[in-house]
Scaffold this motif. Sequence first.
Motif, PDB file in Angstrom:
ATOM      1  N   LEU A  95       0.803  -1.226   0.000  1.00  0.00           N
ATOM      2  CA  LEU A  95       0.000   0.000   0.000  1.00  0.00           C
ATOM      3  C   LEU A  95       0.836   1.276   0.000  1.00  0.00           C
ATOM      4  O   LEU A  95       0.569   2.198  -0.791  1.00  0.00           O
ATOM      5  CB  LEU A  95      -0.932  -0.014   1.219  1.00  0.00           C
ATOM      6  N   MET A  96       1.818   1.371   0.872  1.00  0.00           N
ATOM      7  CA  MET A  96       2.587   2.615   0.994  1.00  0.00           C
ATOM      8  C   MET A  96       3.234   3.057  -0.318  1.00  0.00           C
ATOM      9  O   MET A  96       3.189   4.242  -0.656  1.00  0.00           O
ATOM     10  CB  MET A  96       3.649   2.469   2.090  1.00  0.00           C
ATOM     11  N   PRO A  97       3.834   2.154  -1.098  1.00  0.00           N
ATOM     12  CA  PRO A  97       4.443   2.612  -2.355  1.00  0.00           C
ATOM     13  C   PRO A  97       3.436   3.143  -3.373  1.00  0.00           C
ATOM     14  O   PRO A  97       3.833   3.760  -4.365  1.00  0.00           O
ATOM     15  CB  PRO A  97       5.127   1.336  -2.891  1.00  0.00           C
ATOM     16  N   ARG A  98       2.146   2.938  -3.141  1.00  0.00           N
ATOM     17  CA  ARG A  98       1.116   3.371  -4.090  1.00  0.00           C
ATOM     18  C   ARG A  98       0.338   4.594  -3.621  1.00  0.00           C
ATOM     19  O   ARG A  98      -0.409   5.192  -4.403  1.00  0.00           O
ATOM     20  CB  ARG A  98       0.124   2.215  -4.331  1.00  0.00           C
ATOM     21  N   LEU A  99       0.500   4.964  -2.364  1.00  0.00           N
ATOM     22  CA  LEU A  99      -0.347   6.015  -1.801  1.00  0.00           C
ATOM     23  C   LEU A  99      -0.175   7.365  -2.489  1.00  0.00           C
ATOM     24  O   LEU A  99      -1.099   8.179  -2.498  1.00  0.00           O
ATOM     25  CB  LEU A  99      -0.068   6.168  -0.301  1.00  0.00           C
ATOM     26  N   TRP A 100       0.991   7.632  -3.064  1.00  0.00           N
ATOM     27  CA  TRP A 100       1.178   8.915  -3.727  1.00  0.00           C
ATOM     28  C   TRP A 100       0.205   9.075  -4.886  1.00  0.00           C
ATOM     29  O   TRP A 100      -0.255  10.193  -5.179  1.00  0.00           O
ATOM     30  CB  TRP A 100       2.630   9.053  -4.222  1.00  0.00           C
ATOM     31  N   ARG A 101      -0.150   7.961  -5.537  1.00  0.00           N
ATOM     32  CA  ARG A 101      -1.101   8.049  -6.643  1.00  0.00           C
ATOM     33  C   ARG A 101      -2.498   8.411  -6.133  1.00  0.00           C
ATOM     34  O   ARG A 101      -3.225   9.156  -6.791  1.00  0.00           O
ATOM     35  CB  ARG A 101      -1.145   6.727  -7.420  1.00  0.00           C
ATOM     36  N   PHE A 102      -2.853   7.866  -4.960  1.00  0.00           N
ATOM     37  CA  PHE A 102      -4.149   8.231  -4.391  1.00  0.00           C
ATOM     38  C   PHE A 102      -4.170   9.714  -4.020  1.00  0.00           C
ATOM     39  O   PHE A 102      -5.160  10.405  -4.273  1.00  0.00           O
ATOM     40  CB  PHE A 102      -4.445   7.387  -3.156  1.00  0.00           C
ATOM     41  N   ALA A 103      -3.095  10.201  -3.408  1.00  0.00           N
ATOM     42  CA  ALA A 103      -3.035  11.606  -3.000  1.00  0.00           C
ATOM     43  C   ALA A 103      -3.128  12.533  -4.205  1.00  0.00           C
ATOM     44  O   ALA A 103      -3.746  13.603  -4.132  1.00  0.00           O
ATOM     45  CB  ALA A 103      -1.747  11.869  -2.226  1.00  0.00           C
ATOM     46  N   ASP A 266     -17.005   8.305   0.596  1.00  0.00           N
ATOM     47  CA  ASP A 266     -15.542   8.291   0.687  1.00  0.00           C
ATOM     48  C   ASP A 266     -15.005   6.864   0.638  1.00  0.00           C
ATOM     49  O   ASP A 266     -13.967   6.590   0.017  1.00  0.00           O
ATOM     50  CB  ASP A 266     -15.077   8.975   1.981  1.00  0.00           C
ATOM     51  N   ILE A 267     -15.707   5.949   1.294  1.00  0.00           N
ATOM     52  CA  ILE A 267     -15.301   4.539   1.258  1.00  0.00           C
ATOM     53  C   ILE A 267     -15.325   4.026  -0.172  1.00  0.00           C
ATOM     54  O   ILE A 267     -14.414   3.308  -0.613  1.00  0.00           O
ATOM     55  CB  ILE A 267     -16.211   3.697   2.166  1.00  0.00           C
ATOM     56  N   ALA A 268     -16.363   4.394  -0.934  1.00  0.00           N
ATOM     57  CA  ALA A 268     -16.452   3.960  -2.332  1.00  0.00           C
ATOM     58  C   ALA A 268     -15.285   4.503  -3.147  1.00  0.00           C
ATOM     59  O   ALA A 268     -14.754   3.815  -4.025  1.00  0.00           O
ATOM     60  CB  ALA A 268     -17.779   4.417  -2.933  1.00  0.00           C
ATOM     61  N   THR A 269     -14.867   5.735  -2.860  1.00  0.00           N
ATOM     62  CA  THR A 269     -13.731   6.327  -3.571  1.00  0.00           C
ATOM     63  C   THR A 269     -12.454   5.528  -3.318  1.00  0.00           C
ATOM     64  O   THR A 269     -11.708   5.202  -4.252  1.00  0.00           O
ATOM     65  CB  THR A 269     -13.532   7.783  -3.123  1.00  0.00           C
ATOM     66  N   VAL A 270     -12.200   5.215  -2.050  1.00  0.00           N
ATOM     67  CA  VAL A 270     -10.994   4.453  -1.698  1.00  0.00           C
ATOM     68  C   VAL A 270     -11.089   3.029  -2.221  1.00  0.00           C
ATOM     69  O   VAL A 270     -10.110   2.480  -2.744  1.00  0.00           O
ATOM     70  CB  VAL A 270     -10.777   4.460  -0.173  1.00  0.00           C
ATOM     71  N   ARG A 271     -12.267   2.416  -2.102  1.00  0.00           N
ATOM     72  CA  ARG A 271     -12.466   1.050  -2.616  1.00  0.00           C
ATOM     73  C   ARG A 271     -12.164   0.973  -4.107  1.00  0.00           C
ATOM     74  O   ARG A 271     -11.434   0.071  -4.559  1.00  0.00           O
ATOM     75  CB  ARG A 271     -13.910   0.625  -2.371  1.00  0.00           C
ATOM     76  N   ASP A 272     -12.703   1.897  -4.878  1.00  0.00           N
ATOM     77  CA  ASP A 272     -12.489   1.878  -6.327  1.00  0.00           C
ATOM     78  C   ASP A 272     -11.015   2.039  -6.664  1.00  0.00           C
ATOM     79  O   ASP A 272     -10.494   1.381  -7.578  1.00  0.00           O
ATOM     80  CB  ASP A 272     -13.312   2.968  -7.005  1.00  0.00           C
ATOM     81  N   TRP A 273     -10.330   2.909  -5.923  1.00  0.00           N
ATOM     82  CA  TRP A 273      -8.899   3.112  -6.184  1.00  0.00           C
ATOM     83  C   TRP A 273      -8.093   1.859  -5.832  1.00  0.00           C
ATOM     84  O   TRP A 273      -7.224   1.435  -6.606  1.00  0.00           O
ATOM     85  CB  TRP A 273      -8.387   4.308  -5.382  1.00  0.00           C
ATOM     86  N   LEU A 274      -8.386   1.251  -4.689  1.00  0.00           N
ATOM     87  CA  LEU A 274      -7.662   0.039  -4.288  1.00  0.00           C
ATOM     88  C   LEU A 274      -7.896  -1.092  -5.285  1.00  0.00           C
ATOM     89  O   LEU A 274      -6.965  -1.828  -5.632  1.00  0.00           O
ATOM     90  CB  LEU A 274      -8.108  -0.395  -2.893  1.00  0.00           C
ATOM     91  N   LYS A 275      -9.117  -1.231  -5.764  1.00  0.00           N
ATOM     92  CA  LYS A 275      -9.408  -2.278  -6.739  1.00  0.00           C
ATOM     93  C   LYS A 275      -8.677  -2.025  -8.051  1.00  0.00           C
ATOM     94  O   LYS A 275      -8.209  -2.977  -8.712  1.00  0.00           O
ATOM     95  CB  LYS A 275     -10.916  -2.371  -6.974  1.00  0.00           C
ATOM     96  N   GLN A 276      -8.548  -0.763  -8.439  1.00  0.00           N
ATOM     97  CA  GLN A 276      -7.816  -0.452  -9.660  1.00  0.00           C
ATOM     98  C   GLN A 276      -6.336  -0.787  -9.507  1.00  0.00           C
ATOM     99  O   GLN A 276      -5.705  -1.319 -10.428  1.00  0.00           O
ATOM    100  CB  GLN A 276      -7.984   1.034 -10.004  1.00  0.00           C
TER     101      GLN A 276
END
Length: 283
Positions: A95-103, A266-276
């Motif tokens: 997760l941590m190496p990908r969080l910059w993309r979410f931000a 907000d949960i749906a936003t994070v869920r969709d990003w994690l699934k992608q």
Amino acid sequence: MFAVAARHGSYSAAASELCVTQAAVSQQIRNLEASLGCRLFVRRGAGMVLTSAGRELLPFAEQGLATLERGLARLEHAAGPLQLSVLPSLAARWLMPRLWRFAERHPRLELRLHPSQQLADFAGGEVDLAIRYGEGNYAGLHSEWLMSDTAFPVCSPALAARLQRVEDLISLPLVAGPEYAGVSWANWLALSGHEHILPRCRQLTVDDGNLGLEMVLAGQGVALSRSVLVADLLRQGRLCRPFASELTPKHRYYLVWRPDSPRLDDIATVRDWLKQEALQDRE
């Protein structure tokens, strides 16, 4: 004021709780009675007692206040960061190496991680969303499959040349976490047809999968690790996979949340990003 006065059976006690004057409470009750066209209280001794109309109205007033309190709590909760519970190893290696993309994609939604081996306490409101490793059945919670993994040996490039055959594992420390979901050196060796060498192998057990990987990255042994945790390290060439055999764990990764959460958007936003992100790993 009506519900507070009814609870105390006293205008003065209601005034004290609400930090207003007794006259203000009395006036508000009179205004309510005038608008309804009926008496809600009658005086009895030093207190105020509900009439039959007041007793009929009270449950609806209390329900309305409870609904308002829940709404205010939701607004207050929705203003802060979204709390995400995740296993420490998955947080560090996936997760941590990908969080910059979410931000970058969602700058207005702050995501706060809670790395822990313990199950998240949804009832206590500690977290909004969790990534759990299990069978996907959690009472009272909604869950969606995120990704699956496999388990196989990995080692540093420096040690890879020493592992021409499975029997060569005898000469190196075998790093593993406690057996969980069927992942163990005993099961992997049985799968590869070499369970007979296990008594001659040296095993090091660590509670944190990330700590085990740090040991292997330093060339201190061979780890039986999960594909999700080592995919980036294999692509970077920092680890090697000396043997092809792999275990399929009994568990998978699931996203879990309360179906009545005040932060479903907000949960749906994070869920969709994690699934992608998980989908990109499979492509």
